[in-house]
Scaffold this motif. Structure first.
Motif, short mmCIF file in Angstrom:
data_model
loop_
_atom_site.label_atom_id
_atom_site.label_comp_id
_atom_site.label_asym_id
_atom_site.label_seq_id
_atom_site.Cartn_x
_atom_site.Cartn_y
_atom_site.Cartn_z
N LEU A 89 0.78 -1.40 -0.14
CA LEU A 89 -0.38 -0.37 0.02
C LEU A 89 0.95 1.21 0.21
O LEU A 89 0.77 2.54 -0.80
N VAL A 90 1.96 1.26 0.57
CA VAL A 90 2.73 2.57 0.81
C VAL A 90 3.67 2.72 -0.75
O VAL A 90 3.79 3.60 -1.15
N HIS A 91 3.68 1.81 -1.20
CA HIS A 91 4.52 2.17 -2.57
C HIS A 91 3.23 2.69 -3.85
O HIS A 91 3.76 2.94 -4.60
N GLY A 92 1.51 1.69 -3.21
CA GLY A 92 1.21 2.78 -4.07
C GLY A 92 0.65 3.27 -3.40
O GLY A 92 0.92 4.78 -4.94
N LEU A 93 0.69 4.32 -3.20
CA LEU A 93 0.45 5.58 -1.99
C LEU A 93 1.57 6.67 -2.80
O LEU A 93 1.56 7.87 -2.94
N ALA A 94 3.20 5.93 -2.90
CA ALA A 94 4.28 6.50 -2.87
C ALA A 94 4.40 7.12 -4.00
O ALA A 94 4.92 7.81 -4.82
N THR A 95 4.27 5.81 -5.44
CA THR A 95 4.83 6.55 -6.23
C THR A 95 3.59 7.37 -7.20
O THR A 95 3.92 7.35 -8.05
N ARG A 96 2.77 7.57 -6.44
CA ARG A 96 1.28 8.30 -6.73
C ARG A 96 1.69 9.76 -6.36
O ARG A 96 0.43 10.55 -6.93
N LEU A 97 1.81 10.18 -5.39
CA LEU A 97 1.82 11.41 -5.39
C LEU A 97 2.38 12.67 -5.43
O LEU A 97 3.80 11.92 -6.06
N PRO A 98 1.31 13.45 -5.55
CA PRO A 98 2.12 14.86 -6.55
C PRO A 98 3.85 15.62 -5.39
O PRO A 98 3.13 16.78 -4.95
N VAL A 99 4.78 14.82 -5.87
CA VAL A 99 5.74 15.61 -4.41
C VAL A 99 6.82 15.40 -5.38
O VAL A 99 7.74 14.69 -5.93
N ALA A 100 7.67 16.12 -5.00
CA ALA A 100 8.94 17.09 -5.90
C ALA A 100 9.84 15.85 -5.67
O ALA A 100 9.84 16.10 -4.15
N ARG A 101 10.42 15.66 -6.23
CA ARG A 101 11.92 14.02 -5.54
C ARG A 101 12.91 15.17 -5.17
O ARG A 101 13.28 14.39 -4.15
N ASP A 102 13.22 16.04 -5.09
CA ASP A 102 13.70 17.30 -4.58
C ASP A 102 13.97 17.71 -3.70
O ASP A 102 14.72 18.99 -3.13
N SER A 103 12.43 17.79 -3.07
CA SER A 103 12.10 19.19 -1.91
C SER A 103 11.96 18.75 -0.78
O SER A 103 11.14 17.86 -0.93
N PHE A 104 13.04 18.46 -0.24
CA PHE A 104 12.76 17.30 1.78
C PHE A 104 11.26 18.06 1.95
O PHE A 104 10.77 17.22 2.62
N LEU A 105 11.09 18.86 2.16
CA LEU A 105 10.08 19.42 2.85
C LEU A 105 8.83 19.10 2.08
O LEU A 105 7.31 18.44 2.87
N GLN A 106 8.37 18.59 0.97
CA GLN A 106 7.41 18.13 0.40
C GLN A 106 7.53 16.89 0.38
O GLN A 106 6.30 16.00 0.66
N ILE A 107 8.16 16.32 0.43
CA ILE A 107 8.29 14.78 1.04
C ILE A 107 8.56 13.90 1.60
O ILE A 107 7.83 13.34 2.34
N TRP A 108 8.46 15.06 2.66
CA TRP A 108 7.86 15.31 4.55
C TRP A 108 6.44 14.93 4.80
O TRP A 108 5.54 14.53 5.24
N LEU A 109 6.37 16.14 3.75
CA LEU A 109 5.12 16.46 4.24
C LEU A 109 3.68 15.40 3.44
O LEU A 109 2.34 14.88 3.79
N GLY A 110 4.52 14.83 2.01
CA GLY A 110 3.92 13.44 1.73
C GLY A 110 3.59 12.18 2.18
O GLY A 110 2.81 11.20 2.45
N PHE A 111 5.33 12.57 3.58
CA PHE A 111 5.12 10.80 4.68
C PHE A 111 3.69 11.18 5.57
O PHE A 111 3.33 9.86 5.63
#
Length: 168
Positions: A89-111
């Motif tokens: 489920l995490v794989h499915g969510l993480a690969t479909r999230l509109p997250v900028a791969r270089d922005s740590f804040l967006q990665i954190w908020l996506g988590f």
């Protein structure tokens, strides 16, 4: 006729397998006993799975995550298959999230939603397995601890998964 150097072949295979090997190490570390049994401990493997799926989704196929989840279930006391389903489920969510791969804040908020949904799915599966309504407080505390500790846990993993050489 072109010949490839065996060292290049081995190096390429190792670079593609590195995220799965790091996640296996995290599963083994998570199985170790801790002196913090009464306090909520962040989910190290969930953080690693999310980081790997954000940085190198091609290197962590669903079958690998399912096998790692089964290994973690064997090493812990949760119902068999729980972590396997959660990591898929995490794989499915993480690969479909509109997250900028270089922005740590967006990665954190996506988590944040990923940790909340993974915790909710695990809590619901345990309730259904035991056929009893269990208080969600430990699950909420563990999800919150994972979100709070995310920068400390994820920065080295994101660096490992994101800045390793990509091999064609």
């Amino acid at each position: 006729m072109l010949y490839r150097d065996p060292a290049q072949i081995a190096d390429g295979w190792l670079m593609r397998a590195a995220p799965a090997l790091w996640l296996t190490l995290l599963v083994l570390i998570a199985a170790l006993p801790t002196p913090f049994d009464q306090s909520p401990v962040p989910d190290l493997v969930l953080t690693g799975v999310y980081a790997a799926c954000i940085r190198r989704p091609e290197s962590v196929p669903i079958a690998v995550l399912f096998a790692l989840g089964l290994l973690q279930d064997l090493l812990s006391t949760v119902p068999f298959g729980l972590h396997a389903v959660v990591y898929v489920l995490v794989h499915g969510l993480a690969t479909r999230l509109p997250v900028a791969r270089d922005s740590f804040l967006q990665i954190w908020l996506g988590f944040v939603p990923v940790a909340a949904l993974a915790g909710a799915a695990g809590w619901l599966a345990v309730c259904l397995h035991h056929m009893v309504w269990i208080a969600p407080d430990p699950v909420l505390a563990r999800s919150a601890a994972s979100v709070i500790a995310f920068p400390v846990l994820a920065l080295p993993l994101l660096w490992l998964f994101g800045y390793t050489r990509h091999v064609p």
